[in-house]
Write a protein that holds these residues in place. Structure first.
Motif, short mmCIF file in Angstrom:
data_model
loop_
_atom_site.label_atom_id
_atom_site.label_comp_id
_atom_site.label_asym_id
_atom_site.label_seq_id
_atom_site.Cartn_x
_atom_site.Cartn_y
_atom_site.Cartn_z
N GLY A 258 0.89 -1.34 0.04
CA GLY A 258 0.12 -0.02 -0.18
C GLY A 258 0.87 1.30 0.14
O GLY A 258 0.29 2.19 -0.34
N ARG B 76 7.39 1.08 1.32
CA ARG B 76 7.49 -0.62 1.30
C ARG B 76 7.80 -1.18 0.27
O ARG B 76 8.52 -2.07 0.10
CB ARG B 76 5.98 -0.92 1.75
N GLY C 34 -1.48 2.30 -3.23
CA GLY C 34 -2.09 3.14 -2.13
C GLY C 34 -3.22 2.53 -1.56
O GLY C 34 -3.06 1.10 -1.15
N MET C 35 -4.51 3.03 -1.48
CA MET C 35 -5.27 2.31 -0.43
C MET C 35 -6.71 2.05 -0.91
O MET C 35 -7.13 3.10 -1.66
CB MET C 35 -5.43 3.13 0.87
N GLY C 36 -7.44 1.14 -0.35
CA GLY C 36 -8.77 1.04 -0.74
C GLY C 36 -9.23 0.13 -1.65
O GLY C 36 -8.47 -0.33 -2.59
N ARG D 36 -0.59 -9.93 -0.94
CA ARG D 36 -0.63 -8.65 -0.60
C ARG D 36 0.05 -8.53 0.52
O ARG D 36 0.22 -9.44 1.59
CB ARG D 36 -1.94 -8.11 -0.43
N LEU D 37 1.14 -7.46 0.97
CA LEU D 37 1.70 -7.40 2.16
C LEU D 37 1.32 -6.08 2.56
O LEU D 37 1.69 -5.00 2.21
CB LEU D 37 3.13 -7.39 2.07
N GLY D 38 0.40 -5.97 3.29
CA GLY D 38 -0.43 -4.55 4.01
C GLY D 38 0.21 -4.44 5.54
O GLY D 38 0.92 -4.93 6.05
N THR D 39 -0.59 -3.27 6.04
CA THR D 39 -0.59 -3.13 7.35
C THR D 39 -2.06 -3.18 7.84
O THR D 39 -3.17 -2.99 6.83
CB THR D 39 -0.03 -1.66 7.82
N PHE E 204 -11.66 3.81 6.50
CA PHE E 204 -10.94 3.68 7.51
C PHE E 204 -11.69 4.10 8.72
O PHE E 204 -11.35 3.58 9.74
CB PHE E 204 -9.67 4.30 7.42
N GLU F 284 -8.53 -4.01 7.56
CA GLU F 284 -7.90 -3.30 6.75
C GLU F 284 -8.65 -2.84 5.36
O GLU F 284 -10.07 -3.21 5.66
CB GLU F 284 -6.33 -3.77 6.14
N MET F 285 -8.30 -2.87 4.22
CA MET F 285 -9.02 -2.16 3.23
C MET F 285 -8.82 -2.57 1.81
O MET F 285 -9.41 -1.95 0.82
CB MET F 285 -8.83 -0.50 3.13
N GLU F 286 -8.11 -3.66 1.73
CA GLU F 286 -8.03 -4.16 0.27
C GLU F 286 -8.02 -5.58 0.03
O GLU F 286 -8.32 -6.11 -1.01
CB GLU F 286 -6.27 -3.88 -0.11
C1 R1P Z 1 -4.74 2.77 6.18
O1 R1P Z 1 -3.88 3.38 7.03
C2 R1P Z 1 -4.05 2.04 5.22
O2 R1P Z 1 -3.19 0.98 5.83
C3 R1P Z 1 -3.54 -0.38 5.42
C4 R1P Z 1 -5.20 -0.34 5.26
O3 R1P Z 1 -5.53 -1.61 4.44
C5 R1P Z 1 -5.21 0.90 4.31
O4 R1P Z 1 -4.78 1.01 3.07
O5 R1P Z 1 -2.86 -1.18 4.79
P1 R1P Z 1 -1.48 -0.61 3.80
O6 R1P Z 1 -0.51 -0.08 4.72
O7 R1P Z 1 -1.11 -1.70 2.91
O8 R1P Z 1 -1.99 0.60 3.08
#
Ligand code: R1P
Length: 288
Positions: A38, A42, A85-87, A110-113, A193, A226-228
């Protein structure tokens, strides 16, 4: 007059070679094996594990719509790292436009947070959506009054990752980080979010004070929000021919919602780097 883009009702392209409109790539510039993140920093960090393909350096392209792609070699395989990016919308652009410029089968991890929904899930550790992902959506019709009797938030059934890729991801993460630092469960993807993650914001009418407990009542194994991830799993499963796009997802736990713990910068960077390299390895080993 030269047109700006072609194929208005398909996956539009512009220029020569034809570049898809948002991720900005032409045929072959992205590999069949992709780690999707995202955040540009990273992606840059993980691009450090790639080797140049042909003495020209690592391929790098930043699109003017906010996508950043690196392509190179890892362990003898061609691999890409993409920051989106996000979403939900950005994941939709990525999945569809990457599919349009990749030939043959593809796999994306995906490697997200994320935020964590369980007090026992530790920040700095990595969570894998092995049991699938469900989507929480704000139900707009509830708020505008046209369907006031329908709940303010909609919650889908689970969408699953690819079995073999998910197992490879879990195995590689455990080898790299230690088994005690990797947890598996259900992911919850939200379309905001804020409102659809149950955060309180007095500046808006969100009616979300019970949302997280309702989500946990339906999915007691929900560990991350999270969002994806849901969008990635859903589009991989929807891709034709069936089985031609495989997906899995891992996230670094950055905030624990029940306890209020947050990850430190160094621990985050370490998890992104060690975890990211493990995901490159899992993709590298996969038979496509
Ligand atoms: C929100 O702060 C973002 O962080 C998380 C959420 O899914 C959202 O995209 O993941 P990323 O760090 O991968 O963007």
């Amino acid at each position: 007059q030269k047109s700006v883009y072609a194929d208005t009702n398909g996956v539009p392209r512009s220029g020569t070679p034809g570049r898809v409109l948002h991720i900005g790539l032409a045929d072959g510039e992205i590999a069949n094996r992709i780690v999707v993140v995202g955040h540009h920093s990273r992606a840059e960090l993980l691009s450090g594990f790639l080797q140049p393909e042909n003495g020209n350096g690592i391929f790098k392209l930043a699109s003017d719509r906010g996508f950043l792609t690196y392509t190179g070699m890892f362990g003898g395989q061609r691999l890409s790292v993409v920051s989106i990016g996000m979403g939900l919308s950005m994941m939709d652009f990525f999945a569809r436009e990457a599919r349009a410029v990749v030939k043959g089968n593809m796999a994306a991890v995906r490697l997200g947070t994320c935020g964590c929904l369980q007090d026992w899930v530790k920040v700095g550790n990595v969570s894998v959506a092995s049991q699938g992902s469900a989507l929480v959506q704000r139900n707009y019709s509830h708020f505008d009054g046209s369907a006031a009797d329908v709940k303010p938030y909609l919650l889908t059934e689970l969408c699953l990752p690819d079995d073999e890729l998910n197992a490879a991801v879990v195995g590689a993460l455990r080898d790299a980080m230690g088994a005690d630092k990797v947890v598996e469960g259900v992911n919850i993807t939200a379309d905001s979010f804020y409102s659809s993650q149950g955060r309180a914001d007095p500046a808006f009418n969100d009616e979300n004070s019970d949302l997280v407990s309702e989500v946990l009542a339906k999915y007691p194994n929900a560990i991350t929000m999270e969002m994806e991830t849901f969008q990635l799993f859903h589009l991989a499963r929807s891709c034709l021919p069936k089985g031609s796009f495989r997906a899995a997802a891992a996230v670094v736990n950055v905030a624990n919602r029940p306890t209020g713990d947050v990850v430190g910068e160094e621990a985050l960077r370490t998890a992104e780097s060690v975890g990211g390299k493990a995901l490159l390895q899992a993709l590298c080993n996969l038979q496509l």
